[in-house]
Scaffold this active site. Structure first.
Site, mmCIF file in Angstrom:
data_model
loop_
_atom_site.group_PDB
_atom_site.id
_atom_site.type_symbol
_atom_site.label_atom_id
_atom_site.label_comp_id
_atom_site.label_asym_id
_atom_site.label_seq_id
_atom_site.Cartn_x
_atom_site.Cartn_y
_atom_site.Cartn_z
ATOM 1 N N THR A 1 0.867 -0.986 -0.180
ATOM 2 C CA THR A 1 0.090 0.302 -0.513
ATOM 3 C C THR A 1 1.230 1.294 -0.041
ATOM 4 O OG1 THR A 1 -1.742 1.593 1.615
ATOM 5 C CG2 THR A 1 0.083 -0.319 2.570
ATOM 6 N N HIS A 2 0.374 2.271 -1.031
ATOM 7 C CA HIS A 2 1.168 3.231 -1.517
ATOM 8 C C HIS A 2 0.490 5.010 -1.017
ATOM 9 C CE1 HIS A 2 4.572 4.758 -2.871
ATOM 10 N NE2 HIS A 2 3.802 6.693 -3.180
HETATM 11 C C1 GRF Z 1 0.950 4.458 4.447
HETATM 12 O O1 GRF Z 1 0.353 5.372 4.484
HETATM 13 C C2 GRF Z 1 1.795 3.382 3.690
HETATM 14 O O2 GRF Z 1 1.482 3.704 2.896
HETATM 15 C C3 GRF Z 1 3.357 4.253 4.378
HETATM 16 O O3 GRF Z 1 3.339 4.489 5.503
HETATM 17 C C4 GRF Z 1 2.307 4.638 6.040
HETATM 18 C C5 GRF Z 1 2.169 3.134 6.600
HETATM 19 O O4 GRF Z 1 1.558 3.718 7.530
HETATM 20 N N1 GRF Z 1 4.076 3.247 3.331
HETATM 21 P P1 GRF Z 1 0.906 3.001 9.398
HETATM 22 O O5 GRF Z 1 2.444 2.086 9.542
HETATM 23 O O6 GRF Z 1 0.020 2.118 8.932
HETATM 24 O O7 GRF Z 1 0.220 3.700 10.575
#
Ligand code: GRF
Length: 194
Positions: free
Chosen positions: A107-108
């Site tokens: 997820t990005h």
């Molecule tokens: C997310 O926005 C992900 O896409 C990015 O880092 C964030 C991680 O958030 N690479 P979390 O650790 O799930 O709160």
């Protein structure tokens, strides 16, 4: 039931959303283990939900390859149907990706192909973008280049800070991730029946 291993490096709010979703007996996926490259705060969510955790720190290995092999062995030990990179902030070598092809997703926090890389939110703001969003995609050998599975869009507010914007992105990201994994599980089940 789709068994899922989640890899994280940070606060794990996406992980927590998945753990909460999978409490519902009708949700078709179960988190069987959570791994990290460090003692990430998000591992606490897994512990609270009695889910196995593992940490494989690159500093302890003589090469990136050796680290990735150990990480893969830990992942494979749980025999997952799907591996989710949810804020896992390391680039994985080609062998790792190849071993999990078709069942490794990331997820990005941007609308790919825009703003690849580790500073997607900052880069969107610096470019003066007026919209951004989140992308869930299969992982391939590139950085944030794999086939897109789902996206969700969001308007950037005037003078919005990186932190505020990232928090709003993460709100839509969590629900998109929960929904995408649900759909993946349903599709796998249909394929198994066919
Ligand atoms: C997310 O926005 C992900 O896409 C990015 O880092 C964030 C991680 O958030 N690479 P979390 O650790 O799930 O709160």
């Amino acid at each position: 039931m789709l068994s899922v291993v989640v890899l994280i490096s940070g606060s794990g709010s996406n992980l927590l959303a998945l753990l909460k979703a999978s409490e519902n007996p009708l949700y078709p996926a179960k988190i069987v283990a959570v791994g990290s490259d460090k003692d990430a705060p998000g591992l606490e969510h897994a512990e609270l939900y009695d889910v196995d955790t593992f940490i494989v720190e690159p500093e302890r290995f003589s090469s990136k390859q050796a680290w990735a092999e150990k990480l893969l062995a830990n992942v494979q030990h749980h025999q997952p149907d799907l591996v989710v990179l949810a804020g896992f902030m390391r680039i994985l070598p080609a062998d790792f990706v190849a071993a999990l092809r078709g069942k490794l997703i990331n997820t990005h926090p941007s609308l790919l192909p825009d703003f690849k890389g580790a500073h997607a939110v900052r880069d969107a703001l610096a470019a003066g973008a007026t919209t951004t969003g989140v992308t869930i995609h299969f992982v391939d050998e590139g950085v944030d280049t794999g086939e897109i599975i789902a996206q969700s869009k969001l308007d950037i507010l005037p003078k919005e800070s990186e932190h505020a914007l990232h928090e709003r992105i993460k709100e839509i990201e969590r629900s998109l991730l929960v929904r995408t994994i649900e759909e993946f599980a349903i599709k796998q089940k249909d394929l198994a029946k066919a």
